[in-house]
Structure formats: C-alpha cells, structure tokens
Enzyme design. Structure first.
Site, PDB file in Angstrom:
ATOM      1  N   HIS A  98       5.855 -42.053 -32.408  1.00 27.76           N
ATOM      2  CA  HIS A  98       7.062 -41.288 -32.734  1.00 27.76           C
ATOM      3  C   HIS A  98       8.150 -41.510 -31.698  1.00 27.76           C
ATOM      4  O   HIS A  98       7.888 -42.013 -30.613  1.00 27.76           O
ATOM      5  CB  HIS A  98       6.772 -39.791 -32.903  1.00 27.76           C
ATOM      6  N   HIS A 110      11.969 -39.474 -25.383  1.00 23.36           N
ATOM      7  CA  HIS A 110      10.879 -40.423 -25.143  1.00 23.36           C
ATOM      8  C   HIS A 110      10.496 -41.146 -26.415  1.00 23.36           C
ATOM      9  O   HIS A 110      10.841 -40.721 -27.515  1.00 23.36           O
ATOM     10  CB  HIS A 110       9.634 -39.736 -24.545  1.00 23.36           C
ATOM     11  N   GLU A 160      10.260 -36.520 -33.468  1.00 18.71           N
ATOM     12  CA  GLU A 160      10.076 -35.248 -32.764  1.00 18.71           C
ATOM     13  C   GLU A 160      11.454 -34.813 -32.288  1.00 18.71           C
ATOM     14  O   GLU A 160      12.215 -35.629 -31.761  1.00 18.71           O
ATOM     15  CB  GLU A 160       9.135 -35.459 -31.565  1.00 18.71           C
TER      16      GLU A 160
HETATM   17 CO    CO Z   1       6.387 -36.686 -28.062  1.00 13.88          CO
END
Ligand code: CO
Length: 134
Positions: A79, A7, A130
């Site tokens: 992020h 994502h 991440e």
């Molecule tokens: Co995230």
C-alpha cells in the site's frame, strides 16, 4: 485533499531478512520491529530523506497479509500512505464520491499512533491506499 506521501509499504514474508536487505545492502536506517496485534502485522520503518518505507510481515495465523503473501510469496508493494489533515472530513468526502472505505469507515490507530483508514484498491487504480491524519 491528500498531502505528503507518508510511506510506501512492502509486504515481506521474513521481516528480519527484509530488514537486513534495507540496512546492509541498501545502507538505510531501519527501526526495531514493532508488533501491531490489532492489525495482525509486525512492522519496521526505513527512514529516507523524503519519506519512509514500511516493511510489513504477518503476525499470527489470522493476519490480513496471509492472502497477499500467498499470491506474492517473495513479497511485494502492499500500500501507499498519504497524509490528510482531517481523517473524518477525508472519509466523508470519499464516501460522498462513492469510494469504498474499508473497516466500516471507522479510523483505526496506525503504526505511528495516529488515526488511519484504508481505501478499496478497486476504486484507486488497483492500489490499496492508507490515509493517515498528519
Ligand atoms: Co502503512
């Protein structure tokens, strides 16, 4: 080492307003909000055909998003999340190469109930990364 883009996260000051933009204006499928008190955020996920967008808003006064939203009051890209097969092996490889792994290098449980780690943006082209064990 990194696999699929899981994502892209967008930090927003108002989760309800942001959800409405994605649901009503952009015509996307938006999940119900979920509080993640351990991370100091509330998230919704926008499901796209090839990936997801995480809309993330502060939860509580100590939220790690507070500083970001002070610098970007309208919200902004926060992020990107890449999938890895083995988060411990990924962490060890990154540390060997001198990358800074945040949070002392101990994986936390992320929004999907899977282990996640965050990597210092200064080591990755100015982008907070991440990693999620897929
Ligand atoms: Co995230």
């Amino acid at each position: 080492m990194i696999g699929r883009l899981n994502h892209v996260a967008i930090a927003v000051p108002d989760l309800e307003a942001a959800s409405a933009v994605y649901r009503d204006t952009l015509g996307a499928r938006v999940s119900a909000p979920e509080d993640l008190p351990d991370h100091g955020v509330t998230v919704v996920f926008v499901t796209l055909a090839n990936t997801s967008i995480e809309l993330v808003a502060p939860l509580g006064p100590e939220s790690p998003l507070a500083g970001f939203l002070k610098r970007h009051p309208a919200g902004g890209m926060h992020h990107v999340c890449y999938e890895v097969d083995d988060i411990i092996a990924a962490r060890d490889r990154l540390k060997e190469r001198g990358a800074r792994v945040l949070g002392g290098g101990q994986p936390a449980t992320g929004a999907h109930g899977k282990p996640v780690l965050f990597l210092h943006p200064k080591d990755f082209c100015g982008t907070l990364i991440e990693l999620e064990e897929a």
